[in-house]
Design a protein around this motif. Structure first.
Motif, PDB file in Angstrom:
ATOM      1  N   UNK A  53      10.620  -5.453  -2.149  1.00 37.89           N
ATOM      2  CA  UNK A  53      11.305  -6.749  -2.095  1.00 37.89           C
ATOM      3  C   UNK A  53      12.475  -6.706  -1.122  1.00 37.89           C
ATOM      4  N   UNK A  54      13.266  -5.629  -1.185  1.00 39.59           N
ATOM      5  CA  UNK A  54      14.404  -5.525  -0.273  1.00 39.59           C
ATOM      6  C   UNK A  54      13.935  -5.327   1.166  1.00 39.59           C
ATOM      7  N   UNK A  55      12.828  -4.614   1.344  1.00 36.17           N
ATOM      8  CA  UNK A  55      12.329  -4.377   2.695  1.00 36.17           C
ATOM      9  C   UNK A  55      11.778  -5.645   3.330  1.00 36.17           C
ATOM     10  N   UNK A  56      11.152  -6.504   2.518  1.00 32.67           N
ATOM     11  CA  UNK A  56      10.535  -7.719   3.051  1.00 32.67           C
ATOM     12  C   UNK A  56      11.465  -8.926   3.014  1.00 32.67           C
ATOM     13  N   UNK A  57      12.641  -8.792   2.441  1.00 36.31           N
ATOM     14  CA  UNK A  57      13.567  -9.923   2.375  1.00 36.31           C
ATOM     15  C   UNK A  57      13.916 -10.472   3.760  1.00 36.31           C
ATOM     16  N   UNK A  58      14.210  -9.622   4.769  1.00 34.00           N
ATOM     17  CA  UNK A  58      14.493 -10.195   6.106  1.00 34.00           C
ATOM     18  C   UNK A  58      13.318 -10.966   6.692  1.00 34.00           C
ATOM     19  N   UNK A  88      14.829  -1.254  15.423  1.00 32.97           N
ATOM     20  CA  UNK A  88      13.953  -1.158  14.256  1.00 32.97           C
ATOM     21  C   UNK A  88      12.792  -2.120  14.434  1.00 32.97           C
ATOM     22  N   UNK A  89      11.792  -1.988  13.551  1.00 35.41           N
ATOM     23  CA  UNK A  89      10.622  -2.855  13.634  1.00 35.41           C
ATOM     24  C   UNK A  89      11.003  -4.322  13.454  1.00 35.41           C
ATOM     25  N   UNK A  90      11.883  -4.613  12.490  1.00 30.60           N
ATOM     26  CA  UNK A  90      12.271  -5.996  12.246  1.00 30.60           C
ATOM     27  C   UNK A  90      13.093  -6.548  13.408  1.00 30.60           C
ATOM     28  N   UNK A  91      13.972  -5.734  13.965  1.00 27.74           N
ATOM     29  CA  UNK A  91      14.753  -6.191  15.118  1.00 27.74           C
ATOM     30  C   UNK A  91      13.847  -6.472  16.312  1.00 27.74           C
ATOM     31  N   UNK A  92      12.821  -5.635  16.495  1.00 26.29           N
ATOM     32  CA  UNK A  92      11.869  -5.875  17.581  1.00 26.29           C
ATOM     33  C   UNK A  92      11.086  -7.160  17.346  1.00 26.29           C
ATOM     34  N   UNK A 111       7.940   3.942 -11.669  1.00 21.50           N
ATOM     35  CA  UNK A 111       7.555   3.977 -10.259  1.00 21.50           C
ATOM     36  C   UNK A 111       7.192   2.568  -9.776  1.00 21.50           C
ATOM     37  N   UNK A 112       6.468   1.804 -10.607  1.00 23.70           N
ATOM     38  CA  UNK A 112       6.124   0.442 -10.219  1.00 23.70           C
ATOM     39  C   UNK A 112       7.345  -0.427 -10.029  1.00 23.70           C
ATOM     40  N   UNK A 113       8.317  -0.310 -10.922  1.00 23.85           N
ATOM     41  CA  UNK A 113       9.536  -1.106 -10.802  1.00 23.85           C
ATOM     42  C   UNK A 113      10.327  -0.721  -9.553  1.00 23.85           C
ATOM     43  N   UNK A 114      10.436   0.588  -9.313  1.00 25.70           N
ATOM     44  CA  UNK A 114      11.145   1.033  -8.111  1.00 25.70           C
ATOM     45  C   UNK A 114      10.429   0.569  -6.852  1.00 25.70           C
ATOM     46  N   UNK A 115       9.095   0.626  -6.852  1.00 22.89           N
ATOM     47  CA  UNK A 115       8.337   0.171  -5.684  1.00 22.89           C
ATOM     48  C   UNK A 115       8.544  -1.324  -5.450  1.00 22.89           C
ATOM     49  N   UNK A 116       8.544  -2.105  -6.528  1.00 19.93           N
ATOM     50  CA  UNK A 116       8.751  -3.553  -6.389  1.00 19.93           C
ATOM     51  C   UNK A 116      10.126  -3.850  -5.811  1.00 19.93           C
ATOM     52  N   UNK A 125      -6.061 -13.925  -0.736  1.00 22.96           N
ATOM     53  CA  UNK A 125      -5.581 -12.760   0.011  1.00 22.96           C
ATOM     54  C   UNK A 125      -4.257 -12.301  -0.601  1.00 22.96           C
ATOM     55  N   UNK A 126      -4.176 -10.993  -0.917  1.00 21.35           N
ATOM     56  CA  UNK A 126      -2.969 -10.474  -1.522  1.00 21.35           C
ATOM     57  C   UNK A 126      -1.857 -10.350  -0.492  1.00 21.35           C
ATOM     58  N   UNK A 127      -0.627 -10.481  -0.974  1.00 23.56           N
ATOM     59  CA  UNK A 127       0.518 -10.343  -0.087  1.00 23.56           C
ATOM     60  C   UNK A 127       0.775  -8.878   0.214  1.00 23.56           C
ATOM     61  N   UNK A 128       1.546  -8.639   1.262  1.00 23.96           N
ATOM     62  CA  UNK A 128       1.901  -7.264   1.619  1.00 23.96           C
ATOM     63  C   UNK A 128       2.671  -6.598   0.506  1.00 23.96           C
ATOM     64  N   UNK A 129       3.522  -7.348  -0.170  1.00 22.60           N
ATOM     65  CA  UNK A 129       4.284  -6.776  -1.279  1.00 22.60           C
ATOM     66  C   UNK A 129       3.359  -6.299  -2.387  1.00 22.60           C
ATOM     67  N   UNK A 130       2.358  -7.129  -2.738  1.00 18.35           N
ATOM     68  CA  UNK A 130       1.417  -6.742  -3.792  1.00 18.35           C
ATOM     69  C   UNK A 130       0.617  -5.512  -3.396  1.00 18.35           C
ATOM     70  N   UNK A 131       0.222  -5.434  -2.138  1.00 16.17           N
ATOM     71  CA  UNK A 131      -0.546  -4.267  -1.686  1.00 16.17           C
ATOM     72  C   UNK A 131       0.289  -2.998  -1.744  1.00 16.17           C
ATOM     73  N   UNK A 132       1.556  -3.081  -1.304  1.00 17.42           N
ATOM     74  CA  UNK A 132       2.410  -1.895  -1.336  1.00 17.42           C
ATOM     75  C   UNK A 132       2.703  -1.453  -2.766  1.00 17.42           C
ATOM     76  N   UNK A 133       2.967  -2.409  -3.645  1.00 14.41           N
ATOM     77  CA  UNK A 133       3.257  -2.069  -5.041  1.00 14.41           C
ATOM     78  C   UNK A 133       2.037  -1.449  -5.700  1.00 14.41           C
ATOM     79  N   UNK A 134       0.852  -2.051  -5.496  1.00 11.68           N
ATOM     80  CA  UNK A 134      -0.354  -1.513  -6.118  1.00 11.68           C
ATOM     81  C   UNK A 134      -0.680  -0.125  -5.580  1.00 11.68           C
ATOM     82  N   UNK A 135      -0.465   0.098  -4.276  1.00 13.92           N
ATOM     83  CA  UNK A 135      -0.716   1.418  -3.708  1.00 13.92           C
ATOM     84  C   UNK A 135       0.231   2.452  -4.300  1.00 13.92           C
TER      85      UNK A 135
END
Length: 350
Positions: A85-90, A117-121, A76-81, A1-11
């Motif tokens: 990464x920063x979004x999923x770090x918390x 925010x979603x993470x705070x919730x 674009x791929x590098x910026x997405x990564x 199963x791919x991680x959320x990070x991989x799915x977002x980057x590939x999309x």
């Protein structure tokens, strides 16, 4: 199963590729019009070289478009990564902290502030969940400790009375034998109660950084294997200690050794190996092995294949799990043809 990070980057990369296709088609159209203009000019000034000018313009347009597309997709791929990464770090930090807290202390909370925010919730929801889990565990520990304290006094009185009654010179030998059985049963119950008390206090003991020497623990359970059985030990050189109080480790290992001694024909073996971040204590005997009908319920209180109380394995597993480990059945020995029972005690390495 791919991680959320991989799915977002590939999309994101697929979206960039789609944009590039449109860009390439548009660029090709523009360059085509430009090439046609150059060809018209060449037909006017140098008709024989018009075809060469057109082909050269087309090659340059194709090369420029491919290079530009590759650069844009890579960027674009590098910026997405980076963004993902920063979004999923918390979230990663929360998972690591929760795993560490579950092993050390249940009083920690994420405390991310108001759920704006979603993470705070998510953090607030997990904090509420940790509160309920901590309350349930503390309630169980207090109840266990209170019951154990209440039972120790009458058990001590029973054991003392039975011992004093055996010392009377005019007693009936049959009654004296019955009193000996009562005293032994009271001693076993006292051991179980003491174990439950120590289990209830085990989180505080673990938080204090207690360590137990594996060779010393193995040596302390040797008296459980009586004559004529042999007690064989094999402790690896890299196995030194486990992250748990010595008394609790003995109480987790002793029931396994006693169970093996009841079923062994000639010997009981204890092996200690380092497996990852855990110490594996393997207790095996050369008896008949575990009955198939008991394999699934052998750790339930009351399950016994030898007429015992059926509490030994259940207590051993409970103690091990309170220390961050477990007790699991395993194949005996190293060869598939070897008979006998085998249980593995897993504990965090010290």
């Amino acid at each position: 199963m791919r991680s959320l990070r991989a799915q977002l980057v590939s999309s994101t990369i697929l979206l960039a590729a789609a944009v590039m296709v449109v860009l390439v088609v548009g660029t090709q159209a523009v360059l085509e019009l430009t090439a046609r203009r150059d060809v018209r000019a060449a037909l006017t000034d140098n008709p024989p070289g018009a075809i060469a000018v057109y082909e050269r313009s087309e090659r340059l347009a194709l090369i420029a478009t491919v290079v530009l597309g590759i650069l844009v997709v890579a960027l674009v791929g590098w910026l997405a990564w980076r963004v993902v990464r920063r979004a999923l770090a918390p979230v990663r930090q929360m998972a690591e902290r929760a795993a560490d807290w579950s092993e050390r202390d249940l009083s920690h909370r994420f405390a991310l502030g108001p759920p704006v925010t979603e993470l705070a919730a998510l953090g607030a929801t997990l904090d509420h969940l940790l509160d309920r889990v901590a309350r349930a565990i503390l309630t169980e520990q207090r109840l266990t400790s209170a019951l154990a304290h209440e039972l120790r006094t009458p058990l001590t009185a029973i054991a003392a009375t039975a011992e004093l009654a055996q010392l009377r010179p005019d007693g009936d030998p049959a009654v004296r034998d019955d009193l000996a059985v009562i005293g032994e049963a009271a001693a076993r119950m006292s051991t179980v109660i003491t174990t439950l008390l120590e289990v209830a206090r085990s989180p505080q003991a673990r938080a204090g950084g207690a360590r137990a020497s594996v060779p010393d623990v193995v040596a302390s359970v040797a008296p459980a294997v009586g004559s004529p059985l042999r007690f064989v030990t094999d402790v690896a050189a890299d196995v030194t200690s486990v992250a748990a109080p010595a008394g609790l480790v003995v109480r987790a290992l002793a029931p396994l050794v006693e169970n093996a001694a009841r079923h062994a024909r000639t010997q009981v073996a204890v092996e200690a190996r380092l497996v990852g971040d855990h110490v594996e204590l393997r207790v095996r005997d050369d008896g008949a092995g575990v009955a198939p009908e008991l394999r699934e319920r052998m750790f339930e209180p009351g399950a016994s294949g030898s007429g015992g109380t059926g509490l030994g394995l259940a207590i051993a597993r409970r103690v091990a799990r309170s220390l961050g480990g477990d007790v699991v059945p395993s194949d005996a020995g190293t060869g598939a043809s070897e008979a006998g029972g085998c249980f593995v005690l897993l504990l965090p390495r010290g």
